[in-house]
Design a protein around this motif. Structure first.
Motif, PDB file in Angstrom:
ATOM      1  N   PRO A 122      51.021  40.881  46.083  1.00 23.89           N
ATOM      2  CA  PRO A 122      49.862  41.929  45.902  1.00 23.89           C
ATOM      3  C   PRO A 122      50.158  42.991  44.957  1.00 23.89           C
ATOM      4  O   PRO A 122      51.135  43.124  44.462  1.00 23.89           O
ATOM      5  CB  PRO A 122      49.986  42.435  47.247  1.00 23.89           C
ATOM      6  N   LYS A 140      49.874  48.084  47.903  1.00 28.51           N
ATOM      7  CA  LYS A 140      49.612  48.256  49.328  1.00 28.51           C
ATOM      8  C   LYS A 140      48.802  49.425  49.806  1.00 28.51           C
ATOM      9  O   LYS A 140      49.087  50.413  49.180  1.00 28.51           O
ATOM     10  CB  LYS A 140      51.017  48.227  50.444  1.00 28.51           C
ATOM     11  N   CYS A 153      42.537  50.546  47.645  1.00 27.14           N
ATOM     12  CA  CYS A 153      42.318  49.339  46.999  1.00 27.14           C
ATOM     13  C   CYS A 153      41.254  49.401  45.886  1.00 27.14           C
ATOM     14  O   CYS A 153      41.276  49.146  44.837  1.00 27.14           O
ATOM     15  CB  CYS A 153      42.431  48.164  47.968  1.00 27.14           C
ATOM     16  N   HIS A 177      41.364  42.520  49.730  1.00 30.36           N
ATOM     17  CA  HIS A 177      42.029  43.332  50.780  1.00 30.36           C
ATOM     18  C   HIS A 177      42.189  42.681  51.925  1.00 30.36           C
ATOM     19  O   HIS A 177      41.160  42.171  52.650  1.00 30.36           O
ATOM     20  CB  HIS A 177      41.599  44.703  50.899  1.00 30.36           C
ATOM     21  N   SER A 194      47.758  43.176  56.991  1.00 32.30           N
ATOM     22  CA  SER A 194      48.962  43.265  56.050  1.00 32.30           C
ATOM     23  C   SER A 194      48.835  44.455  54.982  1.00 32.30           C
ATOM     24  O   SER A 194      49.788  44.936  54.514  1.00 32.30           O
ATOM     25  CB  SER A 194      49.418  42.351  55.275  1.00 32.30           C
ATOM     26  N   GLN A 195      47.404  45.209  55.036  1.00 31.73           N
ATOM     27  CA  GLN A 195      47.291  46.205  53.922  1.00 31.73           C
ATOM     28  C   GLN A 195      47.644  45.871  52.437  1.00 31.73           C
ATOM     29  O   GLN A 195      47.795  46.633  51.846  1.00 31.73           O
ATOM     30  CB  GLN A 195      48.155  47.573  54.253  1.00 31.73           C
ATOM     31  N   ASN A 196      47.434  44.440  52.343  1.00 31.94           N
ATOM     32  CA  ASN A 196      47.852  43.936  50.808  1.00 31.94           C
ATOM     33  C   ASN A 196      46.603  44.147  50.260  1.00 31.94           C
ATOM     34  O   ASN A 196      45.444  43.769  50.549  1.00 31.94           O
ATOM     35  CB  ASN A 196      48.394  42.485  50.818  1.00 31.94           C
ATOM     36  N   CYS A 197      46.709  44.803  48.771  1.00 26.93           N
ATOM     37  CA  CYS A 197      45.601  44.569  47.910  1.00 26.93           C
ATOM     38  C   CYS A 197      45.800  43.685  46.795  1.00 26.93           C
ATOM     39  O   CYS A 197      46.994  43.735  46.164  1.00 26.93           O
ATOM     40  CB  CYS A 197      45.470  46.034  47.384  1.00 26.93           C
TER      41      CYS A 197
END
Length: 556
Positions: free
Chosen positions: A354, A357, A363, A378, A382-385
């Protein structure tokens, strides 16, 4: 004496023949070549460009025509029965039929075009004593005791043959696609991956994530891969078998397979022993065609069966694009992020780390602040960007997706790098309209002038209906005098300066236009004059008797 001359002549011929090896070869070799060889495609036209055969005659080193231009040639290893190229030295720089391949006395093999070297083994002065095309399709340069100094198996092009080791540090590179995109395969960080060769490459397949692999050993990092029988085998640095990828039901260990990376991004497996396409494997890498970078155009959504569709948010944009080129050419205020739709994914997700985060707003803000970010994904859980500066095809899914996707577009609806595209288009339209209007006015004006000139040149004096009726009535009466117009008389008398008849005398000036209007002159003695014209002589309009034979009518 004669026999001595003959033997001398034959000796000279043999000397020239053997010396020609180091000049320009014209023979086809089997198995090996010695240093001093050189040749061009034109020297082997009768052999189809083939100048070195393997001992089993399955493979040949040849000058082979390119797909796009039959006048350009590749130095290539060809499987002879299928005509499939399994290796080439100069894919990016094809040569012409007179360019030379040289295996010189220093042991270096080079391909020259003009005065430039476009490919070389870089083996000069390394003890090379021979070049051999092995039965496996491997081209090798041998040193003392048949030690391999250089081999084509260490420098693959876009194909791998059976028992050819593919190791960390090597690359398998496809030919360019129709959009000029290439793909490559490499072993990296203990995994083998396929990449789209963008400016910043993006992976789209990993053997570690392919659920078709068979695990022989848990853990371990891939260091070497090799085709063996009907499987692709993956080994660690200690040569321990980690995984197998079975690509065919044909378990014949004597079969020769080739794995080829095509310009469509697929790795496909071909059985060279079958001699036909029926023996080829239906297995491809990757399994899902929509998980490739460009099954559709950029920004289009790929669904099952390669159905392509433009996202609804880009329907109004030119060619289903965001209306911007490289984002760093746009000011931050001229672009915005729009939601690309629900249930979308992207081929590189899960294969790249990513970018940051955080929540969705963070994001989006980071993508807007990053001029190279053209799209973002997004994942709430996981709040991954994820940010991407090059966008291939998007992936559609009927089962939805855990990602929210946004695309950066131009606020003013511009197309490409020019944010003022619409304004430029309007100016062009106005210019075209102005040109058409001016052209139309010029044409109408020319037509008007032409018509007026025509009317002026062909205008005639038109009699009034009453006068025309009177003239027609008089002319229909038998014995009436001949009618002459004022213009006829003007011409006949040279503008009334020449007397008609005998002699020359002044002629009265013609009546003015006011006098001419509605005035007629008739001579009463027309009949007597005409009957006695021979005795009276020529007609004299200045005499009353002669003038009585003519009717004058001025312009009306």
């Amino acid at each position: 004496m004669g026999s001595w001359v003959f033997f001398c002549f034959m000796g000279m011929c043999l000397f020239v023949l053997f010396q020609s090896d180091s000049c320009m070869a014209t023979f086809q070799a089997i198995g090996k070549l010695k240093p001093g060889f050189q040749g061009a495609q034109m020297n082997f036209i009768d052999e189809g460009g083939l100048f070195l055969l393997s001992n089993n005659s399955l493979f040949g080193l040849s000058f082979t025509t390119t797909d796009k231009d039959v006048t350009l040639f590749l130095l290539a290893i060809v499987h002879l029965s299928t005509k499939r190229i399994v290796w080439s030295a100069n894919r990016a720089s094809p040569v012409e039929n007179f360019d030379k391949f040289v295996f010189d006395d220093t042991g270096n093999a080079v391909l020259r075009t003009g005065g430039s070297v476009i490919w070389s083994t870089s083996t000069a002065n390394k003890g090379v004593s021979a070049m051999e095309l092995q039965d496996s399709g491997n081209l090798v340069l041998l040193g003392s005791a048949d030690r391999i100094v250089w081999q084509s198996f260490d420098h693959p092009a876009n194909s791998l043959l059976s028992n050819q080791n593919f190791s960390e540090g090597m690359k398998l590179v496809s030919n360019p696609s129709t959009s000029n995109l290439t793909y490559y395969l490499e072993i990296k960080s203990g995994d083998m991956l396929l990449y789209a060769n963008y400016r910043n490459p993006q992976p789209y397949w990993s053997i570690r994530r392919d659920n078709r692999r068979i695990i022989d050993k848990v853990g371990g990092d891939v260091s070497v891969a090799s085709l063996n029988g009907n499987s692709w085998r993956f080994y660690d640095k200690s040569k321990a078998l980690l995984w197998q990828f079975i690509f065919s039901d044909n378990a014949d260990t004597n079969s020769t397979w080739v794995a080829s990376l095509g310009d469509d991004g697929f790795i496909t497996f071909y059985n060279l022993q079958s001699g036909s396409s029926n023996g080829n494997s239906p297995t491809r890498i990757p399994a899902d065609s929509c998980s490739r970078p460009e099954p559709c155009n950029s920004y289009e959504i790929c669904y099952n069966s390669n159905r392509c569709q433009c996202p609804s948010v880009l329907d109004s944009k030119d060619k289903c694009g965001p209306g911007i080129g490289f984002s760093c050419n746009e000011s931050q205020g001229s672009v915005e992020l729009i939601n690309a739709g629900n249930g979308l994914s992207y081929f590189a997700l899960g294969l790249v780390p990513p970018s940051s985060k955080g929540n969705l707003d963070g994001c989006k803000s980071s993508c807007l602040a990053n001029c190279s970010c053209l799209s973002m994904f997004h994942e709430e859980k996981s709040q991954n960007c994820f940010h991407f500066e090059t966008v291939g095809s998007l992936q559609g899914s009927n089962n939805g997706s855990d990602f929210v996707s946004y695309i950066k577009v131009s606020r003013n609806g511009g197309h490409g790098k020019d944010s003022g595209g619409d304004r430029g288009s309007k100016k062009k339209v106005l210019l075209v309209v102005a040109i058409l209007l001016v052209t139309t006015l010029i044409i109408v004006g020319l037509l008007y002038v032409g018509i007026r000139c025509y009317q002026k040149q062909n205008s005639v004096l038109v009699e009034s209906p009453k006068e025309a009726e009177e003239d027609n009535f008089l002319e229909n009466i038998s014995g009436m005098p001949i009618r002459f117009s004022h213009k006829d008389l003007q011409i006949a008398t040279n503008n009334f300066t020449t007397k008609l008849g005998q002699g020359v005398s002044p002629v009265p000036s013609p009546p003015s236009s006011s006098q001419q209007m509605n005035s007629h002159f008739y001579l009463s003695s027309f009949k007597s004059t005409s009957e006695h014209s021979t005795s009276l002589g020529p007609l004299d309009l200045n005499s009353c008797a002669d003038f009585s034979a003519v009717r004058l009518s001025g312009p009306r």
